[in-house]
Design a protein around this motif. Structure first.
Motif, PDB file in Angstrom:
ATOM      1  N   SER A 155       0.503  -1.539  -0.007  1.00 24.01           N
ATOM      2  CA  SER A 155      -0.067  -0.048  -0.162  1.00 24.01           C
ATOM      3  C   SER A 155       0.492   1.101  -0.036  1.00 24.01           C
ATOM      4  N   GLN A 156       2.361   1.141   0.927  1.00 17.03           N
ATOM      5  CA  GLN A 156       2.877   2.260   0.452  1.00 17.03           C
ATOM      6  C   GLN A 156       3.465   3.034  -0.900  1.00 17.03           C
ATOM      7  N   ARG A 157       3.490   1.750  -1.644  1.00 21.16           N
ATOM      8  CA  ARG A 157       3.008   2.083  -2.966  1.00 21.16           C
ATOM      9  C   ARG A 157       2.264   2.312  -4.448  1.00 21.16           C
ATOM     10  N   GLY A 158       0.970   2.730  -3.390  1.00 19.43           N
ATOM     11  CA  GLY A 158      -0.393   3.454  -3.932  1.00 19.43           C
ATOM     12  C   GLY A 158      -0.823   2.146  -5.531  1.00 19.43           C
ATOM     13  N   GLY A 159      -2.100   1.672  -5.626  1.00 19.49           N
ATOM     14  CA  GLY A 159      -2.337   1.876  -7.001  1.00 19.49           C
ATOM     15  C   GLY A 159      -2.032   0.219  -6.910  1.00 19.49           C
ATOM     16  N   VAL A 160      -2.098  -0.765  -5.635  1.00 16.73           N
ATOM     17  CA  VAL A 160      -2.247  -2.628  -5.824  1.00 16.73           C
ATOM     18  C   VAL A 160      -3.015  -2.052  -4.853  1.00 16.73           C
ATOM     19  N   PRO A 161      -4.748  -2.817  -5.961  1.00 17.25           N
ATOM     20  CA  PRO A 161      -5.644  -4.538  -5.455  1.00 17.25           C
ATOM     21  C   PRO A 161      -5.383  -4.496  -4.014  1.00 17.25           C
ATOM     22  N   GLU A 195      -8.054 -16.741  -9.539  1.00 18.77           N
ATOM     23  CA  GLU A 195      -8.111 -16.220 -10.284  1.00 18.77           C
ATOM     24  C   GLU A 195      -6.514 -15.010 -11.218  1.00 18.77           C
ATOM     25  N   GLY A 196      -6.159 -14.679 -10.548  1.00 14.20           N
ATOM     26  CA  GLY A 196      -5.508 -13.810 -10.840  1.00 14.20           C
ATOM     27  C   GLY A 196      -5.984 -12.425 -11.056  1.00 14.20           C
ATOM     28  N   LEU A 197      -5.087 -11.054 -10.624  1.00 11.36           N
ATOM     29  CA  LEU A 197      -5.214  -9.689 -11.159  1.00 11.36           C
ATOM     30  C   LEU A 197      -5.437  -8.748 -12.227  1.00 11.36           C
ATOM     31  N   ASP A 198      -5.495  -8.270 -12.992  1.00 13.71           N
ATOM     32  CA  ASP A 198      -5.385  -7.855 -14.267  1.00 13.71           C
ATOM     33  C   ASP A 198      -3.663  -7.054 -13.847  1.00 13.71           C
ATOM     34  N   CYS A 199      -2.633  -7.609 -14.967  1.00 12.04           N
ATOM     35  CA  CYS A 199      -1.508  -6.730 -14.575  1.00 12.04           C
ATOM     36  C   CYS A 199      -0.600  -6.189 -16.575  1.00 12.04           C
ATOM     37  N   GLU A 200       0.411  -6.241 -16.143  1.00  8.17           N
ATOM     38  CA  GLU A 200       1.933  -5.844 -17.418  1.00  8.17           C
ATOM     39  C   GLU A 200       2.605  -5.712 -16.428  1.00  8.17           C
ATOM     40  N   ILE A 201       3.759  -6.320 -17.807  1.00 11.40           N
ATOM     41  CA  ILE A 201       5.217  -7.243 -16.530  1.00 11.40           C
ATOM     42  C   ILE A 201       6.082  -7.053 -17.899  1.00 11.40           C
TER      43      ILE A 201
END
Length: 127
Positions: free
Chosen positions: A57-63, A75-81
């Motif tokens: 949460s310190q980085r923000g934007g993480v579900p 199920e997995g969370l949508d992301c990009e790598i």
């Protein structure tokens, strides 16, 4: 794939399916593999999950992990790598998997007979 163990002698123990009734021994304590893996997952999903959530949460934007637990673990969370050897961002999903691995000591000689063979013989004679 990132490999942490450079010797790569660890093998994954599938404690949820095939090795569920196997036994894990630590000095004076013994656990069924399925029981040990269940406790490990429970600890990570609760206490460990809270700690991980605080760090992310310190980085923000993480579900949030608590609110999206099913997505994080199943199920997995949508992301990009962006991989080191990749050419561009790759879309997909990420999930957390908790695994148990085992690396046999090199000093122990492989046994041709199972130590349980004698017990199996006794049981079959009684039947």
């Amino acid at each position: 794939m990132i490999e942490i163990d450079m010797t790569n002698k660890f093998e994954r123990i599938d404690a949820e399916v095939e090795d569920r009734d196997g036994i894990l021994s630590f000095s004076n304590s013994m656990f069924k593999l399925g029981e040990f893996m269940g406790a490990l997952k429970k600890a990570f999903r609760y206490e460990g999950l809270d700690q991980l959530g605080k760090l992310l949460s310190q980085r923000g934007g993480v579900p949030t992990l608590k609110e999206h637990k099913h997505l994080w673990f199943y199920e997995g969370l949508d992301c990009e790598i962006l991989r080191v050897n990749g050419k561009s961002w790759e879309k997909g999903k990420v999930r957390i998997k908790v695994t148990l691995e085992f690396c046999p000591d090199e000093s122990e000689m492989p046994q041709t007979d199972s130590p349980l063979d004698e017990l199996r013989k006794i049981i079959s004679q009684e039947n």
